[in-house]
Design a protein around this motif. Structure first.
Motif, PDB file in Angstrom:
ATOM      1  N   THR A 243       0.865  -1.183   0.000  1.00  0.00           N
ATOM      2  CA  THR A 243       0.000   0.000   0.000  1.00  0.00           C
ATOM      3  C   THR A 243       0.902   1.234   0.000  1.00  0.00           C
ATOM      4  O   THR A 243       2.087   1.138   0.272  1.00  0.00           O
ATOM      5  CB  THR A 243      -0.962   0.024   1.207  1.00  0.00           C
ATOM      6  N   LYS A 245       1.076   5.612   0.887  1.00  0.00           N
ATOM      7  CA  LYS A 245       0.442   6.854   1.328  1.00  0.00           C
ATOM      8  C   LYS A 245       0.178   7.748   0.107  1.00  0.00           C
ATOM      9  O   LYS A 245       0.744   7.529  -0.966  1.00  0.00           O
ATOM     10  CB  LYS A 245       1.361   7.568   2.313  1.00  0.00           C
ATOM     11  N   PRO A 370      -3.641   5.868   3.998  1.00  0.00           N
ATOM     12  CA  PRO A 370      -4.752   5.391   3.172  1.00  0.00           C
ATOM     13  C   PRO A 370      -6.081   5.448   3.936  1.00  0.00           C
ATOM     14  O   PRO A 370      -6.135   5.113   5.119  1.00  0.00           O
ATOM     15  CB  PRO A 370      -4.367   3.936   2.869  1.00  0.00           C
ATOM     16  N   ALA A 410      -7.328   7.079  -0.927  1.00  0.00           N
ATOM     17  CA  ALA A 410      -6.701   5.816  -1.297  1.00  0.00           C
ATOM     18  C   ALA A 410      -7.383   4.709  -0.514  1.00  0.00           C
ATOM     19  O   ALA A 410      -7.757   4.881   0.642  1.00  0.00           O
ATOM     20  CB  ALA A 410      -5.216   5.847  -0.970  1.00  0.00           C
TER      21      ALA A 410
END
Ligand code: ZN
Length: 502
Positions: A243, A245, A370, A410
């Protein structure tokens, strides 16, 4: 790697430092055993590329390195994409599965589909590769950056690390699978895209927004991140970016009528701005976790000792121990992994030594956890500053300043997907026996973000092994060990078959 972020690297510094990485070895092994079972360790020898396969993969790599795809008047992503399009068509890929398209003549993207054997309800897997490279000045290099040079066990040239090595390895692997008559159970898609490093026509963003049908997938593998870290030839850890930011800049402005500095007014643009910046300095965003950072801290807690280990376990508890989080926050690489961060990075004020400033301005750079939108963070900054005389505006990647910021968030990452991590771990460990594989949250940015914003999980993994001190992406004398290229070729061949099934 998006240059603007400054911290993007194939091998991110955060979230853990080198000494932690050195220790990471055994405990991730245990985690993997728990997560993916003993199958993760059955290391049957991998098929390796034949001399003929290697020769073609090298030829494609050379062709891409020698095609200038910089965002400069000399560069053309289309030249590279069209050359690859020709290879796919010449190899017999159906024209309807080979799309050359884009919003600009010089920034055409190529999307190739290796079609499933028959109808399937399983969504495709997308391999996302940017084709553009950062400009390189021949005067800075010891070889011509746009010539493919093999020397002392390395390939030299702009893009040998970022990321034409993976572009070429994937083109070669798609061609090889097609030649062998391989029919996957689900479609496999390769997208070669423009303007990841900068420029106005980001191909990943454009494709997912304008041609979702071409790139829609169950998940994305993006070889622009992740990989195997070597320490004097020994594989230490394989990072998988799970993942990211969200990068955002905000422009904070105080204005004032100004005047002669011999007669200061009660209000002052510089003081108002610096008062706001002081508030930012004293503020920390709330503690947060997601499935990826939870796995990361679980792994790390098993390896750390004393108070640090206890604190890591305490932040994993429900509810999290915020005193423990505060103690861990003294280490920036920990802190940035469990919260949004915003920091002042530039200041400008005044126009003369003997005049009151009419404008004082700061740039505040945020890396957003996120699940939050840039607009949400902008509103939080406005509330924090609590000064209606200040403006807080959003600055886009193209440096366009606007009154509000994007509302898009996100995606909060799901737990690492087993159909990605099981084969990725098994194949990686067949090549680098025993190397731990760990998901990480990246604090920088790659094109994965556009797919994450569209709700498609994206994993960054290159299968490229590099010495820790030999990261030359965007730098001079960029190079890749020849052996690393062959290994990535073998990785992708087995991994594509695993992702495709059958
Ligand atoms: Zn890159």
């Amino acid at each position: 790697m998006l240059c603007k972020t400054g911290v993007r690297s194939k091998f991110p510094g955060p979230p853990y430092n080198a000494s932690m990485r050195r220790n990471i070895f055994s405990f991730v092994l245990a985690i993997l055993l728990l997560s993916f079972g003993p199958a993760a360790f059955s290391q049957s020898p991998l098929p390796t590329a034949s001399a003929e396969d290697r020769a073609l993969a090298r030829e494609i790599f050379k062709q891409l390195i020698e095609t200038n795809t910089t965002d400069t008047p000399k560069g053309s992503v289309t030249a590279g994409s069209a050359a690859m399009q020709k290879r796919f068509l010449d190899a017999g890929f159906p024209p309807e599965d080979v799309h050359l398209l884009g919003p600009d003549a010089r920034k055409q993207n190529l999307v190739v589909r290796l079609r499933a054997a028959g109808p399937t309800s399983e969504k495709p897997v997308l391999f996302l590769c940017h084709m553009d490279v950062v400009e390189a000045l021949p005067s800075d290099w010891h070889t011509d950056p746009f010539q493919f040079v093999e020397k002392d066990g390395y390939y030299y040239g702009r893009g040998t690390q970022d990321m034409k090595e993976s572009d070429a390895a994937l083109v070669a692997t798609f061609l090889r699978l097609h030649k062998e008559g391989y029919k996957p159970r689900r479609d496999l898609i390769l997208a070669l895209t423009a303007d990841e490093e900068g420029g106005k026509f980001n191909g990943a963003q454009w494709l997912v927004q304008q041609h979702r049908e071409l790139v829609d997938a169950a998940w994305v593998i993006n070889p622009d991140a992740g990989g195997v870290e070597l320490d004097h030839g020994r594989a230490m850890v394989a990072d998988v970016e799970a993942t990211e930011k969200v990068y955002s800049d905000f422009q904070i402005t105080a204005t004032n009528p100004g005047g002669h500095s011999s007669r200061p007014r009660p209000d002052n643009a510089i003081y108002e701005l610096t008062a706001a910046i002081d508030k930012l300095a004293a503020y920390t965003f709330p503690f947060e976790m997601n499935e990826v950072t939870r796995t990361y801290f679980t792994n790390l807690a098993a390896q750390e000792k004393g108070q640090t280990a206890a604190d890591m376990r305490a932040i994993l508890a429900t509810p999290a121990d915020l005193d423990a989080a505060a103690r861990l926050s003294t280490e920036p690489s920990f802190s940035s992994n469990f919260r949004t961060t915003c920091v002042a990075t530039r200041l400008a004020a005044g126009h003369a030594n003997n005049a009151l400033a009419q404008t004082a301005q700061a740039n505040v750079n945020c890396r957003i956890f996120p699940g939050h939108s840039p607009e949400e963070i902008r509103q939080q900054l406005i509330a924090l500053f609590a000064d209606s005389k200040l403006t807080v505006k959003y600055v886009s990647d193209a440096y366009v300043v606007s009154d509000t910021a994007p509302e898009r968030k996100a995606m909060v990452p799901p737990a690492p997907i087993k159909e990605v991590f099981e084969p990725l771990t098994r194949i990686t460990q067949a090549i680098w026996p025993g190397v731990p594989v760990t998901p990480v949250m990246e604090n920088g940015a790659t094109d994965s973000i556009y797919f994450a914003l569209a709700g498609i999980p994206s994993y960054g993994y290159s299968a490229i092994a590099l010495e820790r001190d030999d990261d030359r992406a965007h730098g001079q004398d960029e190079r890749l060990p020849v052996d690393s290229y062959w290994k990535s070729l073998d990785f992708f061949y087995s991994f594509l078959k695993a992702e495709g099934g059958q």
